[in-house]
Design an enzyme around this catalytic site. Structure first.
Site, short mmCIF file in Angstrom:
data_model
loop_
_atom_site.label_atom_id
_atom_site.label_comp_id
_atom_site.label_asym_id
_atom_site.label_seq_id
_atom_site.Cartn_x
_atom_site.Cartn_y
_atom_site.Cartn_z
N PHE A 13 -0.73 -3.83 10.84
CA PHE A 13 -1.46 -3.09 9.83
C PHE A 13 -0.62 -1.93 9.30
O PHE A 13 -0.09 -1.13 10.08
CB PHE A 13 -2.76 -2.51 10.40
CG PHE A 13 -3.89 -3.49 10.46
CD1 PHE A 13 -4.83 -3.54 9.44
CD2 PHE A 13 -4.02 -4.36 11.54
CE1 PHE A 13 -5.89 -4.45 9.50
CE2 PHE A 13 -5.06 -5.26 11.60
CZ PHE A 13 -6.00 -5.31 10.58
N ASP A 14 -0.51 -1.84 7.99
CA ASP A 14 0.00 -0.63 7.36
C ASP A 14 -1.03 0.48 7.63
O ASP A 14 -2.18 0.19 7.98
CB ASP A 14 0.15 -0.88 5.86
CG ASP A 14 0.57 0.37 5.09
OD1 ASP A 14 1.52 1.03 5.50
OD2 ASP A 14 -0.11 0.67 4.10
N MET A 15 -0.62 1.73 7.46
CA MET A 15 -1.55 2.82 7.73
C MET A 15 -2.14 3.40 6.44
O MET A 15 -3.33 3.23 6.15
CB MET A 15 -0.86 3.94 8.52
CG MET A 15 -1.76 5.14 8.80
SD MET A 15 -0.98 6.40 9.83
CE MET A 15 -1.08 5.61 11.43
N ASP A 16 -1.32 4.08 5.65
CA ASP A 16 -1.82 4.76 4.45
C ASP A 16 -2.27 3.75 3.41
O ASP A 16 -1.51 2.88 2.99
CB ASP A 16 -0.72 5.65 3.85
CG ASP A 16 -0.22 6.70 4.83
OD1 ASP A 16 -1.06 7.35 5.46
OD2 ASP A 16 1.01 6.87 4.96
N ILE A 75 -0.52 -6.75 6.95
CA ILE A 75 -1.67 -6.39 6.13
C ILE A 75 -1.42 -5.01 5.54
O ILE A 75 -1.24 -4.03 6.28
CB ILE A 75 -2.95 -6.38 7.00
CG1 ILE A 75 -3.17 -7.77 7.63
CG2 ILE A 75 -4.17 -5.98 6.16
CD1 ILE A 75 -4.07 -7.75 8.84
#
Length: 212
Positions: A6-9, A161
């Site tokens: 997972f990407d964060m921002d 993602i």
């Protein structure tokens, strides 16, 4: 077991306030004019040096700007975010379904770990892979490569993602399946142009897309 990166921002959290205020702080410290909010939002996603580079055109000044940004981020910027509606439930659902979850972000890794530790679902991520402080690893293809190495797995065992073209392009660089999310900062046109395999309008759509 499928591993989900997972990407964060723009994917887990809406961090626009924290990021844009830190960019603004750095620009003021450098004696530079502060652009409009719409322009500042373009800084969300790319590595810091990628954004500061063309503006300052001087490696020494770029490093100075990065340090100013981090000063404010460490003091308060890290906490200036909101969790997207539905993402907590989706993370819990994916974990319950047996997926292994990790965060892969262009954020400085110590900062990213601090944020994840304070998320109500942060304990569901088995690792947080972020940029090195010196910028040696900062682009998404490099970050994904680091994540694959840490886990000792192949790209075809994973999904990326994220909400920006960098997430999709980084995944495609490794031949990795991917989902572009539309609740973040990139938008449908950017994600389609980058070659997103799937698009999710809401977090609740992710389990179905990942099961396809």
């Amino acid at each position: 077991m499928t591993t989900l990166f997972f990407d964060m921002d723009g994917t887990l959290i809406d961090s626009a306030v924290g990021i844009t205020r830190c960019v603004e702080y750095a620009l003021v410290k450098m004696g530079l004019p502060v652009p409009a909010e719409s322009e500042l939002r373009r800084w969300i996603g790319p590595a810091l040096r990628t954004s500061f580079g063309p503006l300052l055109n001087d490696p020494v000044r770029v490093e100075e700007a990065v340090l100013h940004y981090r000063d404010r981020f460490e003091a308060q910027g890290w906490s200036e975010h909101e969790i997207y509606a539905g993402i907590s439930e989706t993370i819990e659902s994916l974990h319950a379904a047996g997926h292994r979850l990790a965060v892969v972000t262009a954020k400085n890794e110590p900062h990213a770990r601090k944020i994840v530790e304070h998320l109500p679902f942060g304990h569901r991520f088995v690792d947080v892979v972020g940029a090195t402080p010196d910028g040696r690893i900062s682009h998404k293809d490099q970050l994904i490569a680091e994540a694959l190495q840490r886990f000792g797995i192949a790209a075809d065992e994973c999904w990326m993602i994220g909400d920006r073209r960098m997430d999709i392009e980084g995944a495609r660089h490794h031949g990795m399946r991917n989902v572009g999310v539309l609740w973040g900062f990139g938008g449908e046109a950017e994600l389609r142009e980058a070659g997103a395999l799937h698009l999710a309008t809401t977090p609740e759509e992710l389990p179905r897309l990942l099961a396809a």
